[in-house]
Design a protein around this motif. Structure first.
Motif, PDB file in Angstrom:
ATOM      1  N   VAL A  51       0.978  -1.096   0.110  1.00  0.00           N
ATOM      2  CA  VAL A  51       0.026   0.072  -0.072  1.00  0.00           C
ATOM      3  C   VAL A  51       0.900   1.289   0.149  1.00  0.00           C
ATOM      4  O   VAL A  51       0.395   2.318  -0.821  1.00  0.00           O
ATOM      5  CB  VAL A  51      -0.963   0.096   1.204  1.00  0.00           C
ATOM      6  N   ALA A  52       1.905   1.324   0.724  1.00  0.00           N
ATOM      7  CA  ALA A  52       2.831   2.541   1.025  1.00  0.00           C
ATOM      8  C   ALA A  52       3.400   2.535  -0.517  1.00  0.00           C
ATOM      9  O   ALA A  52       3.623   3.615  -1.005  1.00  0.00           O
ATOM     10  CB  ALA A  52       3.874   2.147   2.108  1.00  0.00           C
ATOM     11  N   TYR A  53       4.144   1.556  -0.896  1.00  0.00           N
ATOM     12  CA  TYR A  53       5.114   1.550  -2.184  1.00  0.00           C
ATOM     13  C   TYR A  53       4.046   2.211  -3.334  1.00  0.00           C
ATOM     14  O   TYR A  53       4.402   2.982  -4.019  1.00  0.00           O
ATOM     15  CB  TYR A  53       5.523   0.030  -2.519  1.00  0.00           C
ATOM     16  N   PHE A  54       2.955   1.255  -3.736  1.00  0.00           N
ATOM     17  CA  PHE A  54       2.129   1.588  -4.914  1.00  0.00           C
ATOM     18  C   PHE A  54       1.359   2.996  -4.535  1.00  0.00           C
ATOM     19  O   PHE A  54       1.071   3.588  -5.505  1.00  0.00           O
ATOM     20  CB  PHE A  54       1.176   0.537  -5.275  1.00  0.00           C
ATOM     21  N   GLY A  55       0.946   3.197  -3.413  1.00  0.00           N
ATOM     22  CA  GLY A  55       0.429   4.567  -3.202  1.00  0.00           C
ATOM     23  C   GLY A  55       1.314   5.800  -3.392  1.00  0.00           C
ATOM     24  O   GLY A  55       0.791   6.658  -4.163  1.00  0.00           O
ATOM     25  N   TRP A  56       2.678   5.716  -3.083  1.00  0.00           N
ATOM     26  CA  TRP A  56       3.625   6.530  -3.369  1.00  0.00           C
ATOM     27  C   TRP A  56       3.812   6.797  -4.912  1.00  0.00           C
ATOM     28  O   TRP A  56       3.817   7.954  -5.351  1.00  0.00           O
ATOM     29  CB  TRP A  56       4.919   6.302  -2.856  1.00  0.00           C
ATOM     30  N   LEU A  57       3.961   5.616  -5.799  1.00  0.00           N
ATOM     31  CA  LEU A  57       4.130   5.653  -6.975  1.00  0.00           C
ATOM     32  C   LEU A  57       3.124   6.242  -7.976  1.00  0.00           C
ATOM     33  O   LEU A  57       3.176   7.214  -8.663  1.00  0.00           O
ATOM     34  CB  LEU A  57       4.584   4.222  -7.411  1.00  0.00           C
ATOM     35  N   LEU A  58       1.884   5.764  -7.448  1.00  0.00           N
ATOM     36  CA  LEU A  58       0.450   6.103  -8.183  1.00  0.00           C
ATOM     37  C   LEU A  58       0.292   7.786  -7.875  1.00  0.00           C
ATOM     38  O   LEU A  58       0.263   8.522  -8.813  1.00  0.00           O
ATOM     39  CB  LEU A  58      -0.752   5.763  -7.723  1.00  0.00           C
ATOM     40  N   GLY A  59       0.562   8.324  -6.870  1.00  0.00           N
ATOM     41  CA  GLY A  59       0.691   9.692  -6.487  1.00  0.00           C
ATOM     42  C   GLY A  59       1.743  10.465  -7.326  1.00  0.00           C
ATOM     43  O   GLY A  59       1.550  11.551  -7.887  1.00  0.00           O
ATOM     44  N   GLN A  60       2.839  10.015  -7.381  1.00  0.00           N
ATOM     45  CA  GLN A  60       3.906  10.590  -8.169  1.00  0.00           C
ATOM     46  C   GLN A  60       3.587  10.596  -9.819  1.00  0.00           C
ATOM     47  O   GLN A  60       3.622  11.735 -10.376  1.00  0.00           O
ATOM     48  CB  GLN A  60       5.373   9.692  -8.202  1.00  0.00           C
ATOM     49  N   ASP A  61       2.948   9.487 -10.157  1.00  0.00           N
ATOM     50  CA  ASP A  61       2.521   9.540 -11.532  1.00  0.00           C
ATOM     51  C   ASP A  61       1.604  10.553 -11.783  1.00  0.00           C
ATOM     52  O   ASP A  61       1.427  10.918 -12.925  1.00  0.00           O
ATOM     53  CB  ASP A  61       2.316   7.873 -11.961  1.00  0.00           C
ATOM     54  N   VAL A  62       0.565  10.678 -11.082  1.00  0.00           N
ATOM     55  CA  VAL A  62      -0.472  11.302 -10.983  1.00  0.00           C
ATOM     56  C   VAL A  62      -0.098  12.854 -11.186  1.00  0.00           C
ATOM     57  O   VAL A  62      -0.379  13.726 -12.193  1.00  0.00           O
ATOM     58  CB  VAL A  62      -1.635  11.307  -9.880  1.00  0.00           C
ATOM     59  N   ARG A  63       1.070  13.034 -10.100  1.00  0.00           N
ATOM     60  CA  ARG A  63       1.349  14.401 -10.009  1.00  0.00           C
ATOM     61  C   ARG A  63       2.209  14.885 -11.304  1.00  0.00           C
ATOM     62  O   ARG A  63       2.163  15.794 -12.158  1.00  0.00           O
ATOM     63  CB  ARG A  63       2.474  14.539  -8.877  1.00  0.00           C
ATOM     64  N   LEU A  64       2.914  13.984 -12.118  1.00  0.00           N
ATOM     65  CA  LEU A  64       3.741  14.171 -13.213  1.00  0.00           C
ATOM     66  C   LEU A  64       2.678  14.321 -14.472  1.00  0.00           C
ATOM     67  O   LEU A  64       2.928  15.267 -15.299  1.00  0.00           O
ATOM     68  CB  LEU A  64       4.797  12.960 -13.626  1.00  0.00           C
ATOM     69  N   ALA A  65       1.545  13.411 -14.476  1.00  0.00           N
ATOM     70  CA  ALA A  65       0.613  13.605 -15.405  1.00  0.00           C
ATOM     71  C   ALA A  65      -0.084  14.860 -15.492  1.00  0.00           C
ATOM     72  O   ALA A  65      -0.266  15.577 -16.443  1.00  0.00           O
ATOM     73  CB  ALA A  65      -0.320  12.555 -15.422  1.00  0.00           C
ATOM     74  N   ARG A  66      -0.472  15.498 -14.421  1.00  0.00           N
ATOM     75  CA  ARG A  66      -1.227  16.659 -14.214  1.00  0.00           C
ATOM     76  C   ARG A  66      -0.140  17.748 -14.610  1.00  0.00           C
ATOM     77  O   ARG A  66      -0.675  18.739 -15.429  1.00  0.00           O
ATOM     78  CB  ARG A  66      -1.470  16.736 -12.735  1.00  0.00           C
ATOM     79  N   ARG A  67       1.023  17.718 -14.309  1.00  0.00           N
ATOM     80  CA  ARG A  67       1.953  18.785 -14.622  1.00  0.00           C
ATOM     81  C   ARG A  67       2.168  18.976 -16.050  1.00  0.00           C
ATOM     82  O   ARG A  67       1.984  19.825 -16.648  1.00  0.00           O
ATOM     83  CB  ARG A  67       3.381  18.576 -13.889  1.00  0.00           C
ATOM     84  N   GLU A  68       2.497  17.780 -16.624  1.00  0.00           N
ATOM     85  CA  GLU A  68       2.442  17.715 -18.170  1.00  0.00           C
ATOM     86  C   GLU A  68       1.324  18.206 -19.034  1.00  0.00           C
ATOM     87  O   GLU A  68       1.394  18.794 -19.956  1.00  0.00           O
ATOM     88  CB  GLU A  68       2.541  16.206 -18.772  1.00  0.00           C
ATOM     89  N   LEU A  69      -0.028  17.629 -18.558  1.00  0.00           N
ATOM     90  CA  LEU A  69      -1.240  18.051 -19.101  1.00  0.00           C
ATOM     91  C   LEU A  69      -1.586  19.653 -18.877  1.00  0.00           C
ATOM     92  O   LEU A  69      -1.997  20.361 -19.794  1.00  0.00           O
ATOM     93  CB  LEU A  69      -2.442  17.484 -18.533  1.00  0.00           C
ATOM     94  N   GLN A  70      -1.217  19.982 -17.752  1.00  0.00           N
ATOM     95  CA  GLN A  70      -1.302  21.570 -17.374  1.00  0.00           C
ATOM     96  C   GLN A  70      -0.432  22.360 -18.406  1.00  0.00           C
ATOM     97  O   GLN A  70      -0.944  23.497 -18.712  1.00  0.00           O
ATOM     98  CB  GLN A  70      -0.889  21.802 -15.964  1.00  0.00           C
ATOM     99  N   ALA A  71       0.831  22.050 -18.723  1.00  0.00           N
ATOM    100  CA  ALA A  71       1.630  22.775 -19.423  1.00  0.00           C
ATOM    101  C   ALA A  71       1.001  22.707 -20.910  1.00  0.00           C
ATOM    102  O   ALA A  71       1.358  23.754 -21.543  1.00  0.00           O
ATOM    103  CB  ALA A  71       3.000  22.042 -19.415  1.00  0.00           C
ATOM    104  N   GLN A  72       0.177  21.953 -21.061  1.00  0.00           N
ATOM    105  CA  GLN A  72      -0.529  21.848 -22.738  1.00  0.00           C
ATOM    106  C   GLN A  72      -1.719  22.537 -22.447  1.00  0.00           C
ATOM    107  O   GLN A  72      -2.366  22.694 -23.499  1.00  0.00           O
ATOM    108  CB  GLN A  72      -0.590  20.285 -23.102  1.00  0.00           C
ATOM    109  N   GLY A  73      -2.312  22.968 -21.340  1.00  0.00           N
ATOM    110  CA  GLY A  73      -3.557  23.621 -21.212  1.00  0.00           C
ATOM    111  C   GLY A  73      -4.510  22.578 -21.249  1.00  0.00           C
ATOM    112  O   GLY A  73      -5.943  22.853 -21.282  1.00  0.00           O
ATOM    113  N   ARG A  74      -4.499  21.334 -20.685  1.00  0.00           N
ATOM    114  CA  ARG A  74      -5.366  20.199 -20.947  1.00  0.00           C
ATOM    115  C   ARG A  74      -5.645  19.855 -19.327  1.00  0.00           C
ATOM    116  O   ARG A  74      -4.925  20.271 -18.374  1.00  0.00           O
ATOM    117  CB  ARG A  74      -4.668  19.019 -21.732  1.00  0.00           C
TER     118      ARG A  74
END
Length: 153
Positions: A51-74
């Motif tokens: 739970v700790a391991y995959f929770g952290w990784l999912l949180g990181q992946d979500v954060r990176l995807a949000r940042r990438e999409l936000q930079a594109q105005g999406r």
């Protein structure tokens, strides 16, 4: 090769640190509640670490995807979240099934007994199981990066 190793360490090391703490806490709590239930402690340690391991990784992946999409105005959507979850499933699926249901619980059950130390056995089991876990996980991660982790499409 050094840039790859740095990338893997940036990705996996923080999740591993959290997983070690959660593994020891989960197993320790299970032993505290039922001192003679080694199997229960092995499973609790395995799942708390997951739970700790995959929770952290999912949180990181979500954060990176949000940042990438936000930079594109999406916007980040539930569909994007599903894609993040699918990428993790592809990255860890085969490795995780063997790890969580066989290798790690078996090692966490037997090594504390063999070593005569609960904490030492749990840590040794965790690190031994990580070897069999990371080889297929890293291969899957590298194969899935372009297709499942590219949100610029």
């Amino acid at each position: 090769m050094k840039p790859k190793i740095r990338e893997w360490l940036r990705r996996y090391l923080p999740a591993e640190v959290l997983s070690v703490v959660a593994t020891l806490a989960g197993a320790g709590l299970a032993w505290h509640l039922a001192p003679e239930q080694d199997l229960r402690a092995a499973l609790a340690g395995t799942w708390a670490g997951n739970v700790a391991y995959f929770g952290w990784l999912l949180g990181q992946d979500v954060r990176l995807a949000r940042r990438e999409l936000q930079a594109q105005g999406r916007r980040y959507t539930s569909r994007t979240f599903g894609r993040n979850v699918r990428a993790l499933a592809v990255e860890f699926g085969p490795a995780e099934v063997l790890d969580s249901f066989l290798i790690r619980p078996a090692l966490m059950y037997w090594l504390p007994r063999w070593m005569g130390s609960r904490a030492g056995g749990i840590l040794a089991a965790k690190f031994l199981a990580d070897i069999t876990f990371y080889i297929p996980a890293i291969i899957s991660y590298e194969l899935s990066k372009k297709r499942l982790r590219n949100f610029g499409e």
